[in-house]
Enzyme design. Structure first.
Site, short mmCIF file in Angstrom:
data_model
loop_
_atom_site.label_atom_id
_atom_site.label_comp_id
_atom_site.label_asym_id
_atom_site.label_seq_id
_atom_site.Cartn_x
_atom_site.Cartn_y
_atom_site.Cartn_z
N LYS A 69 0.84 4.05 -2.89
CA LYS A 69 0.46 5.43 -2.61
C LYS A 69 1.59 6.40 -2.95
O LYS A 69 1.32 7.52 -3.41
CB LYS A 69 0.04 5.56 -1.14
N TYR A 88 0.83 -1.21 0.00
CA TYR A 88 0.00 0.00 0.00
C TYR A 88 0.87 1.27 0.00
O TYR A 88 0.60 2.21 -0.74
CB TYR A 88 -0.90 -0.06 1.23
P1 NAP Z 1 -13.57 2.16 1.21
O1 NAP Z 1 -14.62 2.61 2.16
O2 NAP Z 1 -13.06 0.76 1.29
O3 NAP Z 1 -14.09 2.45 -0.28
C1 NAP Z 1 -13.31 2.11 -1.39
C2 NAP Z 1 -14.23 1.96 -2.59
O4 NAP Z 1 -13.42 1.59 -3.73
C3 NAP Z 1 -15.26 0.84 -2.39
O5 NAP Z 1 -16.55 1.28 -2.78
C4 NAP Z 1 -14.73 -0.26 -3.29
O6 NAP Z 1 -15.73 -1.10 -3.84
C5 NAP Z 1 -14.09 0.55 -4.41
N1 NAP Z 1 -13.18 -0.27 -5.20
C6 NAP Z 1 -12.30 -1.21 -4.74
N2 NAP Z 1 -11.66 -1.80 -5.77
C7 NAP Z 1 -12.16 -1.24 -6.90
C8 NAP Z 1 -11.92 -1.43 -8.29
N3 NAP Z 1 -11.02 -2.33 -8.71
N4 NAP Z 1 -12.62 -0.70 -9.18
C9 NAP Z 1 -13.54 0.20 -8.77
N5 NAP Z 1 -13.81 0.44 -7.48
C10 NAP Z 1 -13.14 -0.28 -6.54
O7 NAP Z 1 -12.27 3.09 1.29
P2 NAP Z 1 -12.06 4.59 1.81
O8 NAP Z 1 -11.59 4.52 3.20
O9 NAP Z 1 -13.21 5.44 1.44
O10 NAP Z 1 -10.78 4.98 0.93
C11 NAP Z 1 -10.86 5.69 -0.28
C12 NAP Z 1 -9.46 6.01 -0.76
O11 NAP Z 1 -8.78 6.77 0.25
C13 NAP Z 1 -8.60 4.78 -1.01
O12 NAP Z 1 -7.75 5.00 -2.13
C14 NAP Z 1 -7.77 4.68 0.24
O13 NAP Z 1 -6.57 3.99 0.02
C15 NAP Z 1 -7.57 6.13 0.57
N6 NAP Z 1 -7.24 6.40 1.97
C16 NAP Z 1 -8.11 6.06 2.98
C17 NAP Z 1 -7.76 6.36 4.29
C18 NAP Z 1 -8.69 6.06 5.45
O14 NAP Z 1 -8.27 6.28 6.59
N7 NAP Z 1 -9.88 5.57 5.23
C19 NAP Z 1 -6.55 6.96 4.58
C20 NAP Z 1 -5.70 7.27 3.54
C21 NAP Z 1 -6.05 7.00 2.24
P3 NAP Z 1 -16.20 -2.44 -3.04
O15 NAP Z 1 -16.97 -1.93 -1.89
O16 NAP Z 1 -17.04 -3.19 -4.04
O17 NAP Z 1 -14.95 -3.16 -2.66
#
Ligand code: NAP
Length: 244
Positions: free
Chosen positions: A155, A151
């Site tokens: 990133k 990851y």
């Molecule tokens: P999340 O709740 O897990 O949502 C991610 C979404 O991406 C889900 O709807 C998922 O679909 C979709 N997805 C996964 N694989 C995919 C693919 N191959 N094609 C299309 N869609 C896909 O994650 P989040 O926490 O909102 O995170 C969003 C972004 O922010 C990510 O890039 C994550 O790495 C980044 N981020 C998050 C955090 C945090 O603390 N949450 C911190 C830093 C960075 P499914 O539900 O069907 O799997």
């Protein structure tokens, strides 16, 4: 330009949903893209209930044919996509010695290959319009984080991609930047134990976890006309928490 069109990947829930809703509130038509079209209905409903325009699009961002078809559909049904937010993401955490080939490949495919394919498909419309905004959702983990070799690498790669697209596409009026969230309350972080959450909280000078809307505000700025002279940067939105 008529109503600007944005594509937000991984927008069925979490940070992506908040970004899609915020961009729509700023007046953009928004393609809500996620793995399953049906999963996008809630986000689309939030936008249309507020009087906005949105389209649910099902596509796996790591699949070139699916990406090309999805972006063409957005162009014909909503208009040329000139804002792209590469937000779709997955985690497959493990210490290096336990990390499988699949853990590595899956994370690279969704984050890196996904952002590459989506950017390549959308840039054509941005270059034609001589205006565009690409925002890659990175992470504080790009600075290095135990258990996240895959990851962190992906990133950090998204930040390099933004810097390179800033150079290549700048002459066409297209900016490319990265937003690096810290610890944000979403489904992705729900799996952490109370002990892990408490340990993280102790490192956050602003004294609270992040909310998806905190990230959406930052993305909305970088996607706006007002950010037209900002390109190739990483905007950290983390309450002051840095891993290193
Ligand atoms: P999340 O709740 O897990 O949502 C991610 C979404 O991406 C889900 O709807 C998922 O679909 C979709 N997805 C996964 N694989 C995919 C693919 N191959 N094609 C299309 N869609 C896909 O994650 P989040 O926490 O909102 O995170 C969003 C972004 O922010 C990510 O890039 C994550 O790495 C980044 N981020 C998050 C955090 C945090 O603390 N949450 C911190 C830093 C960075 P499914 O539900 O069907 O799997």
């Amino acid at each position: 330009m008529s109503q600007r069109v944005a594509v937000v990947t991984g927008a069925a829930r979490g940070i992506g949903a908040a970004i899609a809703v915020r961009l729509a509130a700023d007046g953009l038509a928004v393609a809500v893209l996620d793995l399953e079209e049906s999963a996008c209905a809630t986000t689309v409903g939030r936008i249309t209930d507020a009087g906005g325009r949105a389209l649910a699009v099902g596509a796996d961002v790591s699949d070139a044919a699916a990406v090309n078809a999805a972006v063409e559909r957005v162009a014909s049904e909503l208009g040329p996509p000139v804002v792209l937010v590469n937000n779709a993401g997955v985690i497959r955490d493990n210490l290096l010695f336990k990390m499988t080939d699949d853990d590595w490949e899956t994370v690279m495919a969704v984050h890196l290959r996904g952002a590459f394919l989506m950017s390549r498909a959308c840039q054509k419309y941005m270059v034609e319009q001589r205006w565009g905004r690409i925002v890659n959702i990175s992470s504080t983990s790009a600075l290095g984080n135990r258990g996240q070799a895959n990851y962190s690498t992906a990133k950090a790669g998204l930040q390099g991609l933004a810097k390179t697209l800033a150079i290549e596409l700048g002459p066409f009026g297209v900016t490319a930047n990265a937003v690096a969230p810290g610890f944000i309350e979403t489904d992705m972080t729900k799996a952490l134990s109370q002990q892990q959450t408490d340990a993280l909280m102790a490192q956050i000078p602003l004294g609270r976890l992040g909310r998806p809307e905190d990230i959406a505000h930052a993305v909305a700025y970088l996607a706006s006309p007002q950010a037209g002279y900002v390109t190739g940067v990483e905007l950290h939105v983390n309450g002051g928490m840095y891993m290193n």
